[in-house]
Design an enzyme around this catalytic site. Structure first.
Site, PDB file in Angstrom:
ATOM      1  N   TYR A  54     -35.136 -21.947   3.449  1.00 15.49           N
ATOM      2  CA  TYR A  54     -33.908 -22.322   2.747  1.00 15.49           C
ATOM      3  C   TYR A  54     -32.682 -21.838   3.495  1.00 15.49           C
ATOM      4  CZ  TYR A  54     -36.662 -23.415  -1.471  1.00 15.49           C
ATOM      5  OH  TYR A  54     -37.542 -23.952  -2.378  1.00 15.49           O
ATOM      6  N   SER A 234     -37.908 -28.710  -9.872  1.00 10.84           N
ATOM      7  CA  SER A 234     -37.261 -30.013 -10.022  1.00 10.84           C
ATOM      8  C   SER A 234     -37.395 -30.583 -11.433  1.00 10.84           C
ATOM      9  CB  SER A 234     -37.828 -31.011  -9.003  1.00 10.84           C
ATOM     10  OG  SER A 234     -36.918 -32.063  -8.767  1.00 10.84           O
ATOM     11  N   GLY A 239     -31.722 -34.210 -10.069  1.00  5.39           N
ATOM     12  CA  GLY A 239     -30.483 -34.590 -10.741  1.00  5.39           C
ATOM     13  C   GLY A 239     -30.523 -35.959 -11.383  1.00  5.39           C
ATOM     14  N   GLY A 243     -28.606 -38.216 -15.544  1.00  7.02           N
ATOM     15  CA  GLY A 243     -27.952 -39.498 -15.763  1.00  7.02           C
ATOM     16  C   GLY A 243     -26.774 -39.755 -14.853  1.00  7.02           C
TER      17      GLY A 243
END
Length: 347
Positions: A54, A234, A239, A243
């Site tokens: 990361y 997740s 995401g 929406g």
């Protein structure tokens, strides 16, 4: 209210919300990372997940920066009150900047990876050390078809466990976990550990959300019989389940817009239709889509902790507030109806 669950047969009791950190060092600055970490701990979260590769997307110039940020923060904390998880990257990815591109999960690489993570994290031990993806070939990160032609030479599981055992005996890691694993893989790790009296894995970190319920079948059975619980990553499907991509497909400053191709896992048939249906359920019951999505994941019997990540403090606050959401039986019925109509569109 945050709850705490035991990971397998370990002495780790992790908050049922875990703070994911893969944005630290790319989308989030150090000060933003410290703000998120402080807020999460203040809300009762004791579990922080990271990885040597990361931030994401992985690049040589930023590799390890996430652990560095966490280390700068961690050195000022009460270490024994926190559970820090990180991961070793495996082979099969073009990470030439990581140990010269030789990323086999063998004794030498494991030793080096652990030592370097400890240094960046500024700590003497790692509570949960995970294999980021299997050392052997398996379909991962949105791939769904196993192809024997892609099999490669790999380090035997017994050799991997032996190397980890040495580091556990040395006190440098406490427990071992898997990530992006398969039912066969989990079963083999548990079987071999028992036969050879080596450390048993205590967790598996896989993607799990309303669009990806692959864990519900074979892996759920394995989790039940091996006592290896899921750390669900997740939960908002990159995401999509908020929406925001339905309302504005050109939304800016997100992983999808910043890194084209990175979210191919969710750009599949029926994803949009399923998301719209789940948003309708959320609206019907006066919930935000993110709250519905996280509350669903937290409700599953095999989930020990749900890993959330955010690029803003406001997003983090909303996600953590989902701990107060308890879904009614009729909501689960409506969720199941959508899943029947659009089964597992983004595995």
């Amino acid at each position: 209210m945050v709850k705490y669950n035991q990971l397998g047969e370990s002495n780790l009791y992790v908050s049922d919300i875990c703070l994911g950190t893969m944005t630290y060092g790319h989308q989030n600055t150090g000060s933003e990372a410290y703000e998120q970490l402080d807020y999460a701990v203040d809300k009762g979260i004791n579990f922080i997940d990271t990885a040597e590769m990361y931030p994401v997307p992985p690049r040589g110039e930023t590799q390890g920066k996430t652990e560095v940020y966490i280390g700068e923060w961690l050195k000022n904390q009460q270490r024994d009150k926190l559970i820090i998880a990180t991961k070793i990257a495996g082979p099969g990815r073009p990470f030439t900047w990581l140990r010269g591109g030789n990323n086999k999960v063998d004794q030498q690489n494991i030793q080096q990876a652990v030592e370097e993570s400890l240094k960046r994290l500024q700590t003497d031990y790692i509570d949960l050390y995970q294999i980021h993806w299997p050392e052997r070939y398996v379909p991962t990160f949105g791939q769904t078809v196993y192809n024997p032609d892609l099999e490669r030479d790999s380090v035997p599981i017994s050799e991997q466990l032996t190397a980890f055992a040495k580091l556990i005996d040395a006190g440098k890691i406490r427990y071992l976990g898997l990530s992006n694993e398969t039912p066969w893989g989990v079963t083999e790790f548990v079987r071999i550990a028992k036969e050879l009296k080596l450390p048993k894995v205590v967790s598996i970190q896989n993607a799990y959300n309303l669009l990806n319920r692959s864990f519900d079948s074979g892996l759920a059975e394995v989790a039940r019989h091996t006592d290896v619980g899921l750390l669900a990553y997740s939960p908002l499907a990159f995401g999509f389940l908020t929406g925001k991509y339905i309302e504005n497909e050109e939304v800016k400053n997100t992983r999808i817009s910043l890194f084209p191709g990175f979210g191919q896992r969710y750009l599949k048939p029926n994803v949009k239709e399923a998301v719209i249906s789940y948003i309708e359920i959320a609206k019907k019951y006066n919930l935000k889509p993110a709250q519905l999505s996280i509350a669903f994941v937290r409700s599953r019997w095999f989930v020990k902790s749900t890993i959330i990540g955010a690029t803003t403090l406001a997003q983090l606050q909303e996600d953590i507030d989902s701990v107060n959401i308890v879904l009614e039986p009729e909501i689960f019925q409506e969720i199941d109806a959508v899943n029947t109509r659009y089964p597992n569109p983004a595995p």
